[in-house]
Design a protein around this motif. Structure first.
Motif, short mmCIF file in Angstrom:
data_model
loop_
_atom_site.label_atom_id
_atom_site.label_comp_id
_atom_site.label_asym_id
_atom_site.label_seq_id
_atom_site.Cartn_x
_atom_site.Cartn_y
_atom_site.Cartn_z
N GLU A 1 -1.39 2.03 -8.98
CA GLU A 1 -1.60 3.20 -8.28
C GLU A 1 -2.79 3.04 -7.11
O GLU A 1 -2.65 3.42 -6.00
N LEU A 2 -3.79 2.57 -7.75
CA LEU A 2 -4.97 2.40 -6.82
C LEU A 2 -4.59 1.46 -5.42
O LEU A 2 -5.13 1.71 -4.37
N ASP B 1 -1.70 0.91 -4.18
CA ASP B 1 -0.83 1.78 -3.31
C ASP B 1 -1.66 2.71 -2.46
O ASP B 1 -1.35 2.80 -1.34
N LYS B 2 -2.55 3.24 -2.98
CA LYS B 2 -3.47 4.28 -2.57
C LYS B 2 -4.09 3.57 -1.45
O LYS B 2 -4.38 3.96 -0.41
N GLU C 1 -2.04 2.69 1.45
CA GLU C 1 -1.81 3.85 2.46
C GLU C 1 -2.84 4.57 2.99
O GLU C 1 -2.66 5.06 4.04
N THR C 2 -4.18 4.40 2.43
CA THR C 2 -5.22 5.25 3.24
C THR C 2 -6.06 4.22 4.25
O THR C 2 -7.15 4.61 4.72
#
Ligand code: ATP
Ligand code: MG
Length: 404
Positions: free
Chosen positions: A389-390, A392-393, A396-397
């Motif tokens: 998840e980290l 992916d984030k 994305e950011t």
């Protein structure tokens, strides 16, 4: 040399591309046009296997030469003096003017002051001109000697210091004699695109430059770890990317916040493996950014044996994290060779500014130098369910900046 209205571009390797040759030439013309846009009005054209750049407005000679000598594909640049009419008098005047501007006491030529040997070489593409090539060679040579012999100018037909080229084409004459070296390589955009892992060090800017030089368009990714790394460290990377972009064309830089991932690795994995695991995740993120941006490979500044994460075993384990090709153009170079390269392209002074790197902050005192794939895989199991998840984030950011 402000009266130079034209440059002849020499390119070598493009000439070997057979039927695709025009693709390379057109791309080179396009690169030249783009780079010179802010400097004035220029006509850039392909003509009988040559590229001419003609100034249609005033321009700053030094600035334009500085830009052109950074365009990949250009092997040499000849400042040309143009004879606007095809008469002997006009060609002679152009040759004299060319000499004054190229070799006058104020010129930047190594031969300034006219004390050198020369030879005239004429190419008569327009065969209607009443004198033949040999006659033009002799007459121009004679007229140049008449003016500059007292200052030391002399003829050497075997090994002249300066070869004065006279070309008669269409309804004009062209005189040139100096070749200002360009960077060589292939025009950027003729060989796909790659994602470079760009850090603030000495090696990765050189690696980025080297791949761009083969005609590859570059994007870059930088991993930072605020607050453990500072804004200054990021500015340094941007500055380095901007220097490389003077050659490679605009570089899209992806700035990825790696802090949470780094802390996650730190909390869950053996500390002697931190650097290897971190690099593997760098690569995985770079591979995803590459895929999303049409890049066919990733590029790094690694060199065998330079540090613990660059042993043969480490490089193998890092490579295994991704499927895409990984190019490491400085792999076989000594540090000193990379330093000299970076000095030549102008990145060295920035690279040695002392800002911290996210790799150096979390490094263990005794990192593994011969990691085993099995053991790394076991350690990475501790990240499962936490790090995805980290990642992916972080993707994305990611912040995007265009460096040019
Ligand atoms: P460099 O001089 O290029 O910084 P280095 O000798 O410091 O390299 P490492 O720190 O092991 O060596 O890094 C190896 C390669 O990994 C770098 O050349 C670069 O391609 C990539 N890399 C390292 N740190 C980063 C980062 N923070 N962001 C992006 N890429 C990085
Ligand atoms: Mg580094």
């Amino acid at each position: 040399m402000n009266n130079i209205k034209m440059f002849l571009v020499r390119y070598a390797e493009i000439g070997t591309k057979g039927k695709n040759r025009y693709v390379f030439e057109d791309m080179l013309c396009k690169r030249i046009r783009n780079r010179l846009k802010p400097n004035g009005d220029f006509d850039v054209r392909r003509d009988f296997g040559r590229i001419y750049i003609e100034a249609l407005s005033d321009y700053d000679y030094d600035e334009v030469v500085a830009k052109l000598t950074k365009i990949f594909g250009i092997v040499g640049l000849c400042p040309v003096t143009v004879a606007e009419e095809l008469t002997y008098e006009c060609i002679r005047d152009a040759a004299l003017e060319h000499f004054d501007e190229s070799f006058g006491p104020d010129s930047d030529s190594e031969y300034n002051g006219f004390n050198f040997s020369f030879k005239v070489h004429t190419r008569r593409v327009n065969k209607e001109f009443p004198m033949n090539s040999m006659e033009i060679d002799m007459e121009i040579g004679h007229d140049l000697l008449e003016k500059y012999e007292s200052e030391g100018l002399h003829v050497d037909v075997h090994k002249p210091d300066v070869m004065v080229e006279v070309e008669l084409r269409g309804d004009k004459g062209y005189v040139y004699s100096r070749i200002i070296p360009g960077p060589g390589g292939l025009p950027v955009g003729t060989n796909g695109k790659a994602m470079s892992l760009l850090s603030g060090g000495i090696d990765s800017p050189v690696a980025t430059y080297m791949i761009a030089k083969r005609g590859v368009e570059m994007e870059a990714v930088y991993f930072n770890s605020p607050p453990y790394t500072s804004a200054r460290a990021q500015e340094k990377v941007e500055k380095l990317g901007t220097i490389v972009a003077q050659y490679a064309g605009p570089i899209k830089l992806h700035i990825v916040n790696f802090t949470d991932i780094q802390l996650c690795i730190y909390d869950n994995c053996p500390h002697d493996q931190l650097t290897i695991i971190m690099k593997r995740i760098f690569f995985q993120i770079a591979e995803r950014l590459a895929a999303a941006n049409d890049c066919q490979a990733i590029v790094t500044g690694e060199s065998i044996g330079q540090v613990s994460s660059q042993t043969m075993q480490s490089l193998g384990v890092i490579d295994a994290a991704v499927d895409c090709p990984v190019y490491r153009p400085v792999i076989g170079m000594d540090k000193q060779e990379i330093v000299e390269y970076s000095q030549r392209i102008g990145t060295f002074e920035t690279s040695i500014e002392p800002y911290e790197d996210c790799c150096t902050i979390f490094v263990d005192k005794h990192p593994v130098t011969k990691p085993k794939m099995k053991s790394i895989e076991i350690s990475e199991k501790h990240l499962v369910g936490k790090v995805e998840e980290l990642i992916d984030k972080a993707i994305e950011t990611a912040e995007i900046k265009w460096l040019k």
